[in-house]
Each structure stands twice: as structure tokens, then as C-alpha cells.
Design a protein around this motif. Structure first.
Motif, PDB file in Angstrom:
ATOM      1  N   GLN A  96       5.130  18.965  -4.010  1.00 26.53           N
ATOM      2  CA  GLN A  96       4.281  17.755  -4.572  1.00 26.53           C
ATOM      3  C   GLN A  96       2.997  18.561  -5.569  1.00 26.53           C
ATOM      4  OE1 GLN A  96       3.214  16.607  -0.328  1.00 26.53           O
ATOM      5  NE2 GLN A  96       0.975  16.917  -1.003  1.00 26.53           N
ATOM      6  N   ALA A  97       2.490  17.484  -6.245  1.00 26.05           N
ATOM      7  CA  ALA A  97       1.600  17.744  -7.146  1.00 26.05           C
ATOM      8  C   ALA A  97       0.421  16.670  -6.690  1.00 26.05           C
ATOM      9  CB  ALA A  97       1.636  17.766  -8.464  1.00 26.05           C
ATOM     10  N   ASP A  98      -0.816  17.424  -6.157  1.00 24.78           N
ATOM     11  CA  ASP A  98      -1.789  16.449  -5.948  1.00 24.78           C
ATOM     12  C   ASP A  98      -2.833  15.998  -7.136  1.00 24.78           C
ATOM     13  OD1 ASP A  98      -0.745  16.689  -3.276  1.00 24.78           O
ATOM     14  OD2 ASP A  98      -2.289  17.769  -2.626  1.00 24.78           O
ATOM     15  N   PHE A  99      -3.005  14.804  -7.318  1.00 23.69           N
ATOM     16  CA  PHE A  99      -3.829  14.149  -8.401  1.00 23.69           C
ATOM     17  C   PHE A  99      -5.123  13.611  -7.521  1.00 23.69           C
ATOM     18  CE2 PHE A  99      -0.025  14.652 -10.621  1.00 23.69           C
ATOM     19  CZ  PHE A  99      -0.180  15.692 -11.637  1.00 23.69           C
ATOM     20  N   ASP A 100      -5.804  12.985  -8.378  1.00 22.54           N
ATOM     21  CA  ASP A 100      -7.041  12.256  -7.497  1.00 22.54           C
ATOM     22  C   ASP A 100      -6.793  11.433  -6.578  1.00 22.54           C
ATOM     23  OD1 ASP A 100      -8.849  13.694  -9.007  1.00 22.54           O
ATOM     24  OD2 ASP A 100      -8.954  12.135 -10.607  1.00 22.54           O
ATOM     25  N   LYS A 101      -5.774  10.416  -6.735  1.00 24.21           N
ATOM     26  CA  LYS A 101      -5.402   9.185  -5.839  1.00 24.21           C
ATOM     27  C   LYS A 101      -4.275   9.336  -5.234  1.00 24.21           C
ATOM     28  CE  LYS A 101      -8.935   6.292  -7.867  1.00 24.21           C
ATOM     29  NZ  LYS A 101      -9.314   4.795  -8.490  1.00 24.21           N
ATOM     30  N   VAL A 102      -3.181  10.035  -5.949  1.00 25.11           N
ATOM     31  CA  VAL A 102      -1.920  10.088  -5.516  1.00 25.11           C
ATOM     32  C   VAL A 102      -1.350  11.351  -5.441  1.00 25.11           C
ATOM     33  CG1 VAL A 102      -1.222   9.612  -8.016  1.00 25.11           C
ATOM     34  CG2 VAL A 102       0.110   8.821  -5.948  1.00 25.11           C
ATOM     35  N   ARG A 133       3.063   8.301   6.386  1.00 28.32           N
ATOM     36  CA  ARG A 133       2.508   7.028   6.279  1.00 28.32           C
ATOM     37  C   ARG A 133       1.181   6.992   6.854  1.00 28.32           C
ATOM     38  NH1 ARG A 133       2.104   3.572   4.673  1.00 28.32           N
ATOM     39  NH2 ARG A 133       2.737   1.670   5.605  1.00 28.32           N
ATOM     40  N   ARG A 134       0.900   7.990   7.757  1.00 26.64           N
ATOM     41  CA  ARG A 134      -0.460   7.980   8.369  1.00 26.64           C
ATOM     42  C   ARG A 134      -1.353   8.614   7.580  1.00 26.64           C
ATOM     43  NH1 ARG A 134       3.214   9.072  13.130  1.00 26.64           N
ATOM     44  NH2 ARG A 134       2.506  11.105  13.111  1.00 26.64           N
ATOM     45  N   LYS A 135      -1.109   9.201   6.525  1.00 22.29           N
ATOM     46  CA  LYS A 135      -2.361   9.891   5.741  1.00 22.29           C
ATOM     47  C   LYS A 135      -2.873   9.054   4.920  1.00 22.29           C
ATOM     48  CE  LYS A 135       0.216  14.471   5.284  1.00 22.29           C
ATOM     49  NZ  LYS A 135      -0.975  15.135   6.016  1.00 22.29           N
ATOM     50  N   ARG A 136      -4.059   9.233   4.467  1.00 21.90           N
ATOM     51  CA  ARG A 136      -4.769   8.335   3.306  1.00 21.90           C
ATOM     52  C   ARG A 136      -4.409   8.559   1.975  1.00 21.90           C
ATOM     53  NH1 ARG A 136     -10.916   9.129   5.902  1.00 21.90           N
ATOM     54  NH2 ARG A 136     -10.438   8.374   8.126  1.00 21.90           N
ATOM     55  N   ARG A 137      -3.758   9.433   1.811  1.00 18.27           N
ATOM     56  CA  ARG A 137      -3.268   9.690   0.278  1.00 18.27           C
ATOM     57  C   ARG A 137      -2.151   8.741   0.029  1.00 18.27           C
ATOM     58  NH1 ARG A 137      -3.610  13.168  -3.686  1.00 18.27           N
ATOM     59  NH2 ARG A 137      -5.639  13.781  -3.065  1.00 18.27           N
ATOM     60  N   GLU A 138      -1.940   8.592  -1.283  1.00 20.39           N
ATOM     61  CA  GLU A 138      -0.542   7.775  -1.591  1.00 20.39           C
ATOM     62  C   GLU A 138       0.454   8.840  -2.053  1.00 20.39           C
ATOM     63  OE1 GLU A 138       0.058   4.939  -0.745  1.00 20.39           O
ATOM     64  OE2 GLU A 138      -1.938   4.424  -0.010  1.00 20.39           O
ATOM     65  N   PRO A 222       3.856   1.061   0.728  1.00 16.05           N
ATOM     66  CA  PRO A 222       3.363  -0.231   0.617  1.00 16.05           C
ATOM     67  C   PRO A 222       2.100  -0.497  -0.427  1.00 16.05           C
ATOM     68  CG  PRO A 222       2.994   0.140   2.709  1.00 16.05           C
ATOM     69  CD  PRO A 222       3.874   1.190   2.319  1.00 16.05           C
ATOM     70  N   ASN A 223       1.021   0.332  -0.234  1.00 13.13           N
ATOM     71  CA  ASN A 223      -0.127   0.221  -1.042  1.00 13.13           C
ATOM     72  C   ASN A 223       0.010   0.582  -2.467  1.00 13.13           C
ATOM     73  OD1 ASN A 223      -1.481  -0.136   1.282  1.00 13.13           O
ATOM     74  ND2 ASN A 223      -2.124   1.989   1.358  1.00 13.13           N
ATOM     75  N   LEU A 224       1.105   0.987  -2.930  1.00 12.57           N
ATOM     76  CA  LEU A 224       1.414   0.884  -4.271  1.00 12.57           C
ATOM     77  C   LEU A 224       2.338   0.124  -5.003  1.00 12.57           C
ATOM     78  CD1 LEU A 224       1.650   4.910  -4.938  1.00 12.57           C
ATOM     79  CD2 LEU A 224      -0.217   3.458  -5.291  1.00 12.57           C
ATOM     80  N   GLN A 225       2.824  -0.939  -3.894  1.00 13.12           N
ATOM     81  CA  GLN A 225       3.884  -2.124  -4.472  1.00 13.12           C
ATOM     82  C   GLN A 225       3.354  -2.798  -5.735  1.00 13.12           C
ATOM     83  OE1 GLN A 225       4.718  -5.092  -1.522  1.00 13.12           O
ATOM     84  NE2 GLN A 225       6.552  -5.427  -2.565  1.00 13.12           N
ATOM     85  N   LYS A 226       1.934  -3.137  -6.033  1.00 11.57           N
ATOM     86  CA  LYS A 226       1.453  -3.710  -7.083  1.00 11.57           C
ATOM     87  C   LYS A 226       1.327  -2.942  -8.381  1.00 11.57           C
ATOM     88  CE  LYS A 226      -0.555  -7.559  -4.218  1.00 11.57           C
ATOM     89  NZ  LYS A 226      -1.860  -8.206  -3.713  1.00 11.57           N
ATOM     90  N   ALA A 227       1.197  -1.747  -7.933  1.00 10.40           N
ATOM     91  CA  ALA A 227       1.143  -0.715  -8.831  1.00 10.40           C
ATOM     92  C   ALA A 227       2.460  -0.486  -9.831  1.00 10.40           C
ATOM     93  CB  ALA A 227       0.564   0.708  -8.663  1.00 10.40           C
ATOM     94  N   ILE A 228       3.520  -0.792  -9.251  1.00  9.11           N
ATOM     95  CA  ILE A 228       4.864  -0.548 -10.121  1.00  9.11           C
ATOM     96  C   ILE A 228       4.843  -1.746 -11.168  1.00  9.11           C
ATOM     97  CG2 ILE A 228       7.289  -0.699  -9.893  1.00  9.11           C
ATOM     98  CD1 ILE A 228       6.595  -0.266  -6.667  1.00  9.11           C
ATOM     99  N   LYS A 229       4.985  -1.291 -12.395  1.00 10.10           N
ATOM    100  CA  LYS A 229       4.972  -2.160 -13.572  1.00 10.10           C
ATOM    101  C   LYS A 229       6.274  -2.210 -14.441  1.00 10.10           C
ATOM    102  CE  LYS A 229       0.833  -3.312 -12.644  1.00 10.10           C
ATOM    103  NZ  LYS A 229       0.624  -4.574 -12.185  1.00 10.10           N
ATOM    104  N   ARG A 230       6.753  -1.113 -14.400  1.00 12.65           N
ATOM    105  CA  ARG A 230       8.260  -0.938 -15.091  1.00 12.65           C
ATOM    106  C   ARG A 230       9.259   0.002 -14.724  1.00 12.65           C
ATOM    107  NH1 ARG A 230       8.121   0.212 -21.348  1.00 12.65           N
ATOM    108  NH2 ARG A 230      10.214  -0.900 -20.936  1.00 12.65           N
ATOM    109  N   ALA A 231      10.327  -0.307 -14.571  1.00 13.41           N
ATOM    110  CA  ALA A 231      11.389   0.841 -13.983  1.00 13.41           C
ATOM    111  C   ALA A 231      12.660   0.513 -14.586  1.00 13.41           C
ATOM    112  CB  ALA A 231      11.415   0.758 -12.579  1.00 13.41           C
TER     113      ALA A 231
END
Length: 251
Positions: A96-102, A133-138, A222-231
Motif C-alpha cells: 500500500q501507498a499512504d497519502f494524506d487521507k487515503v 475497517r476499524r482504522k481511521r484511514r480510508e 462506505p465512507n468513500l461511497q460518495k467519492a466514486i465519480k466514474r468507473a
């Protein structure tokens, strides 16, 4: 944020077929590759660090086998490798690569040539997903999960109901991931169409007959559900018998 995952089935073979030119044209923030089948220290500079990207890899102990990688436009804050259990880590199946929020992960599930080993892997990996799922990071987990979840994800599902990659046990396992654990299949969040496949077991000739499987995913909480724009699936990519999965997020 534009993220792509692609099982290259041997990165040097993919390079010979134009992978680097394709990569430079994608304008992606992160590209996750699976099944690199190479030792990263043996890769030429133009493959390890292509123009515009920082490359990171997690090799399998065995030569010419498995392994995953991540190409990043922007240098991540940290790189982490492994899942903490031998079956995954000796074969270079997660990083995994860790960025600021994800965090963006590149993942390769065993194909299932050894069904008992794959079942054990799935049990251990499910526990890892519970802890995640218990971590604060997405997290955005990109890669080849080697399971077609629903009948819509497999062309000839009637004949494959007991096949490796579509067995009742494997599909029930995916039900847990996308059910009680709350993870989201980003592609199906956007696209409900049939005939959307990422893998053709017999090779590229099968693409003409659409005899495919959808076994490559980008999975988020689930916290990223609304962030999905195109696939979408880019099945014009023919470096291997897998297509590229492309997802755009508003992060």
C-alpha cells in the motif's frame, strides 16, 4: 484522483507490448499492477521509474512468480508491504501507498490452483479486512481478487458454478466482504451492465466472444461511497489476458 489497476501477467512482457507508452498516456494519479513476475531490482530504470512516476514493488520470494507494484505521480508519505501472514507475504501479494487521507493498495489473490491454500488465504485476508475497517484511514484496494462475485460477472456462469473463482464458497466469501463488512465494489456502484469483464481465461481471443470474467476490483469502505465519480473497464488494453479497471474519485 484517477486510479487504475491492471494485472500485467509479467511486467516485462507487458513492456514489450507497449505498457510504458500506455502508462504515459493515462494521466493517472496511481497505477497498481499485479502479477509482475519479476524481481524489482532487475527491472530497467525506465520500468522501475518511468517518466512522471515513482515506482514501488513487492516481490515474491519465488522467481518469475506473483508480485505487485504501484506507480505514483506524487511521492506517497509511506509504503507498506505485506499482510502479516506468510501465505501472502512470501508471494508478494499486497502493498500500500499512504497519502494524506487515503491509502491505495495493490493486491493479488491466489488464483486457486491449490484450493485449500486459497481458502486459507481468504480466511486470513478476511480477518485483515475486518481490522482495516476499524482504522481511521480510508483504503482503496485495487487488484485481482480472482473471484467473480455474481452471475452478471461471468459470461458462462451456468457451466462454472463449481469452478475455481466462482464456487459457492468463494462467492459467499465475497458476500461477506460486500455485506456485513461494508466494503463497496466501486465498479458496480457505477455500472450495472452485463458483459463487463476484466479477464479472459483462454487469452485475448476470448474477448471477441465476450467469454470473460470480472475478477479485478477496486474496493473501498462506505465512507468513500460518495467519492466514486466514474468507473470503467478499458478492455482495449491487451498486455495480458486482463483488462485495466479505471476509477475516478473526488477526494
Amino acid at each position: 484522483m484517477k486510479i487504475i489497476n491492471l494485472n500485467v501477467n509479467g511486467i516485462m512482457q507487458a513492456v514489450d507490448k507497449g505498457f510504458l507508452d500506455w502508462l504515459s498516456a493515462q494521466d493517472a494519479d496511481v497505477v497498481c499492477v499485479q502479477d509482475i513476475q519479476a524481481k524489482s531490482y532487475e527491472l530497467p530504470d525506465e520500468v522501475y521509474q518511468p517518466e512522471g512516476y515513482e515506482g514501488y514493488f513487492f516481490d515474491a520470494e519465488q522467481d518469475h512468480f506473483s508480485g505487485v507494484g504501484i506507480y505514483c505521480r506524487r511521492m506517497p508519505k509511506a509504503i507498506m508491504t505485506g499482510l502479516g501472514f506468510e501465505l501472502a507475504d512470501r508471494e508478494g501479494r499486497f502493498m500500500q501507498a499512504d497519502f494524506d487521507k487515503v491509502s491505495v493498495a495493490s493486491f493479488l489473490m491466489p488464483s486457486g490452483e491449490n484450493p485449500a491454500e486459497k481458502q486459507l488465504f481468504m480466511e486470513q485476508y478476511l480477518e485483515f479486512l475486518r481490522k482495516l475497517r476499524r482504522k481511521r484511514r480510508e483504503y482503496i484496494i485495487c487488484g485481482t481478487w480472482n473471484i467473480a462475485h455474481k452471475t452478471i460477472d461471468l459470461a458462462d456462469w451456468q457451466s462454472n458454478q463449481n469452478s475455481i473463482g466462482f464456487s459457492p464458497e468463494e462467492r459467499a466469501w465475497m458476500d461477506q466482504v460486500f455485506g456485513p463488512l461494508g466494503y463497496i465494489d466501486t465498479f458496480r456502484e457505477i455500472n450495472r451492465d452485463a458483459d463487463a469483464y476484466t479477464f479472459w481465461p483462454a487469452g485475448n481471443d476470448d474477448r471477441l466472444r465476450s467469454e470473460g470474467w470480472r475478477v479485478d476490483y477496486q474496493v473501498v469502505g462506505p465512507n468513500l461511497q460518495k467519492a466514486i465519480k466514474r468507473a470503467w473497464i478499458d478492455d482495449s488494453v491487451k498486455f495480458s489476458n486482463h483488462a485495466a479497471l479505471v476509477v475516478e474519485y473526488d477526494l
